[in-house]
Design a protein around this motif. Sequence first.
Motif, PDB file in Angstrom:
ATOM      1  N   ARG A  88       7.330  -9.713   4.148  1.00 45.93           N
ATOM      2  CA  ARG A  88       7.164  -8.327   4.592  1.00 45.93           C
ATOM      3  C   ARG A  88       5.720  -7.899   4.430  1.00 45.93           C
ATOM      4  O   ARG A  88       5.416  -6.985   3.660  1.00 45.93           O
ATOM      5  CB  ARG A  88       8.041  -7.406   3.743  1.00 45.93           C
ATOM      6  N   GLU A  89       4.859  -8.573   5.147  1.00 49.95           N
ATOM      7  CA  GLU A  89       3.429  -8.409   4.885  1.00 49.95           C
ATOM      8  C   GLU A  89       2.937  -6.971   5.073  1.00 49.95           C
ATOM      9  O   GLU A  89       2.198  -6.453   4.225  1.00 49.95           O
ATOM     10  CB  GLU A  89       2.634  -9.367   5.761  1.00 49.95           C
ATOM     11  N   GLU A  90       3.361  -6.327   6.158  1.00 47.93           N
ATOM     12  CA  GLU A  90       2.844  -4.985   6.426  1.00 47.93           C
ATOM     13  C   GLU A  90       3.229  -4.017   5.309  1.00 47.93           C
ATOM     14  O   GLU A  90       2.400  -3.269   4.769  1.00 47.93           O
ATOM     15  CB  GLU A  90       3.378  -4.478   7.781  1.00 47.93           C
ATOM     16  N   ALA A  91       4.530  -4.025   4.978  1.00 45.72           N
ATOM     17  CA  ALA A  91       5.017  -3.127   3.913  1.00 45.72           C
ATOM     18  C   ALA A  91       4.324  -3.447   2.588  1.00 45.72           C
ATOM     19  O   ALA A  91       3.909  -2.542   1.853  1.00 45.72           O
ATOM     20  CB  ALA A  91       6.530  -3.265   3.776  1.00 45.72           C
ATOM     21  N   ASP A  92       4.174  -4.722   2.294  1.00 45.37           N
ATOM     22  CA  ASP A  92       3.546  -5.130   1.025  1.00 45.37           C
ATOM     23  C   ASP A  92       2.091  -4.655   0.944  1.00 45.37           C
ATOM     24  O   ASP A  92       1.631  -4.209  -0.112  1.00 45.37           O
ATOM     25  CB  ASP A  92       3.594  -6.658   0.859  1.00 45.37           C
ATOM     26  N   ARG A  93       1.407  -4.764   2.069  1.00 44.37           N
ATOM     27  CA  ARG A  93       0.004  -4.295   2.087  1.00 44.37           C
ATOM     28  C   ARG A  93      -0.090  -2.815   1.750  1.00 44.37           C
ATOM     29  O   ARG A  93      -0.941  -2.396   0.961  1.00 44.37           O
ATOM     30  CB  ARG A  93      -0.592  -4.488   3.488  1.00 44.37           C
TER      31      ARG A  93
END
Length: 276
Positions: A71-76
């Motif tokens: 979940r790269e976007e959310a994690d960023r």
Amino acid sequence: MVVARDYASFSELRDEMKGSIGFVPTMGALHEGHLSLIRRAREENDHVIVSIFVNPTQFLEGEDLDKYPRREEADRKICELAGVDLLYLPTTDQIYEEDELCMGAPKIRGYILEGAKRPGHFDGMLQVVMKLLNLSRAERAYFGKKDAQQLILIQQMVRNYFMPVEIVPCEIVRDADGLALSSRNLYLDDDERRRALSLSRSLKKAAKLIQSGERKSEIIRAAMRGILEPEVTELEYVAIVDREFRPLEEVEPGNTIILVAAKVGQTRLIDNLWVR
Ligand code: AMP
């Protein structure tokens, strides 16, 4: 917050940081458990580095490497809001080369419990944590007690290899109903989530028995199994060990960890209690 994807740019950004660094290595799908580590790192250091890397070498054949949540976007966004300074999102080829030197988990402590159920898991975990600690050059690195055996093996690696980093153990963060937070909780459907509560309930029962004076491991483990067996799909282990991971016949408050691992549906869950 700056983001690096390769070692060269990571290293350059790392070089620019003056003062103390707190480092939080993760596999992403960040939740409040990870956030508690990041917040603590924020409080105790001038800069915070987080890495997100789903490390292939710690997954066994047939485990959930391919479907592990990404979940790269959310994690960023989570990292940005939490005040992370540098987020490292390496690809596998930035971390590994062919025919590497390998770390080996200790033959006893590394091959019982989680190590027995997942032989080779800790070798891969130590391999990547060694790399990440070295490249972060952090003063302090933050790990959750949720992964108790992992934490103890990392402390041993740092001790055995004289690594100049302080390992900071952090308390387990739970949902309001007691379920220990885990990225793998995302796999659970409603019924499985309800059944998964038996892990924390069994540990609460153990705590109650100990509080009322019970010390015999076998009695405590039997009571825990009584709670777990009707609910879980497969009970892998219930163990009572000291902080060196040696089995204990009697609980020693202050020196005891009670651990449980079970499958609920297809999902493998672990939880534990550090007895005060
Ligand atoms: P993972 O992304 O699962 O590799 O976890 C990264 C770090 O977060 C590890 O040090 C874990 O022990 C820690 N962690 C995971 N879940 C929790 C939790 N519920 N409470 C505290 N720490 C956690």
